[in-house]
Design a protein around this motif. Structure first.
Motif, PDB file in Angstrom:
ATOM      1  N   ALA A  99      -1.466 -36.384 -15.889  1.00 47.24           N
ATOM      2  CA  ALA A  99      -1.040 -35.340 -14.962  1.00 47.24           C
ATOM      3  C   ALA A  99       0.384 -35.590 -14.468  1.00 47.24           C
ATOM      4  N   CYS A 100       0.705 -36.860 -14.184  1.00 44.48           N
ATOM      5  CA  CYS A 100       2.066 -37.188 -13.729  1.00 44.48           C
ATOM      6  C   CYS A 100       3.094 -36.895 -14.808  1.00 44.48           C
ATOM      7  N   LEU A 106       7.210 -30.650 -16.770  1.00 41.18           N
ATOM      8  CA  LEU A 106       7.442 -29.311 -16.232  1.00 41.18           C
ATOM      9  C   LEU A 106       8.698 -29.272 -15.368  1.00 41.18           C
ATOM     10  N   PHE A 107       8.971 -30.348 -14.645  1.00 42.06           N
ATOM     11  CA  PHE A 107      10.215 -30.407 -13.869  1.00 42.06           C
ATOM     12  C   PHE A 107      11.419 -30.299 -14.787  1.00 42.06           C
ATOM     13  N   PHE A 110      11.514 -26.575 -16.302  1.00 38.77           N
ATOM     14  CA  PHE A 110      11.808 -25.464 -15.413  1.00 38.77           C
ATOM     15  C   PHE A 110      12.664 -25.854 -14.215  1.00 38.77           C
ATOM     16  N   GLY A 111      13.257 -27.023 -14.220  1.00 36.64           N
ATOM     17  CA  GLY A 111      14.061 -27.488 -13.092  1.00 36.64           C
ATOM     18  C   GLY A 111      15.345 -26.725 -12.907  1.00 36.64           C
ATOM     19  N   HIS A 112      15.825 -26.080 -13.951  1.00 36.31           N
ATOM     20  CA  HIS A 112      17.083 -25.369 -13.851  1.00 36.31           C
ATOM     21  C   HIS A 112      16.929 -23.984 -13.213  1.00 36.31           C
ATOM     22  N   LEU A 113      15.697 -23.505 -13.066  1.00 35.44           N
ATOM     23  CA  LEU A 113      15.453 -22.188 -12.490  1.00 35.44           C
ATOM     24  C   LEU A 113      15.588 -22.233 -10.964  1.00 35.44           C
ATOM     25  N   LYS A 114      16.251 -21.246 -10.437  1.00 33.07           N
ATOM     26  CA  LYS A 114      16.389 -21.136  -8.988  1.00 33.07           C
ATOM     27  C   LYS A 114      15.478 -20.003  -8.528  1.00 33.07           C
TER      28      LYS A 114
END
Length: 117
Positions: A99-100, A106-107, A110-114
């Motif tokens: 899970a970690c 996922l970070f 999708f981390g670049h999405l604001k």
């Protein structure tokens, strides 16, 4: 006539009645665990009130690491995972690790999405 205890569930093959007895921590251990958890929580609160540190990129990772340490201590001692069979430890740690890694992946994906609310 002597009683035959060789097939008794409380005795193992060598006749030891305490072969399957679990070790549990005493009051002193719980006292130290509670003290350590209190100190880590105090450190987290203290870090939150340092304005120069909250402005850095180390603020969130530091709090996450301290929280993970507290989580590990709680699971090991208060949930008795440290004293349980290794199978139970593996059944808990294995999915938690997956899970970690999934969350970290996922970070990165999708981390670049604001997101604006």
């Amino acid at each position: 006539m002597a009683a035959d205890h060789s097939h008794s569930p409380t005795h193992d093959a060598h006749g030891d009645a305490h072969a399957h007895e679990h070790v549990h921590p005493d009051w002193g251990t719980y006292k130290w665990v509670a003290l350590i958890l209190t100190l880590i929580t105090a450190l987290e609160v203290w870090i939150y009130y340092i304005p120069s540190f909250t402005a850095t990129k180390l603020f969130v990772p530091t709090l996450l690491i301290l929280s993970a340490i507290k989580f590990t201590i709680v699971v090991m001692f208060y949930m008795h995972l440290k004293y349980d069979a290794k199978l139970f430890r593996a059944l808990f740690v294995g999915p938690l690790t997956m899970a970690c890694f999934t969350i970290v992946g996922l970070f990165f994906l999708f981390g670049h999405l604001k997101i604006h609310f």
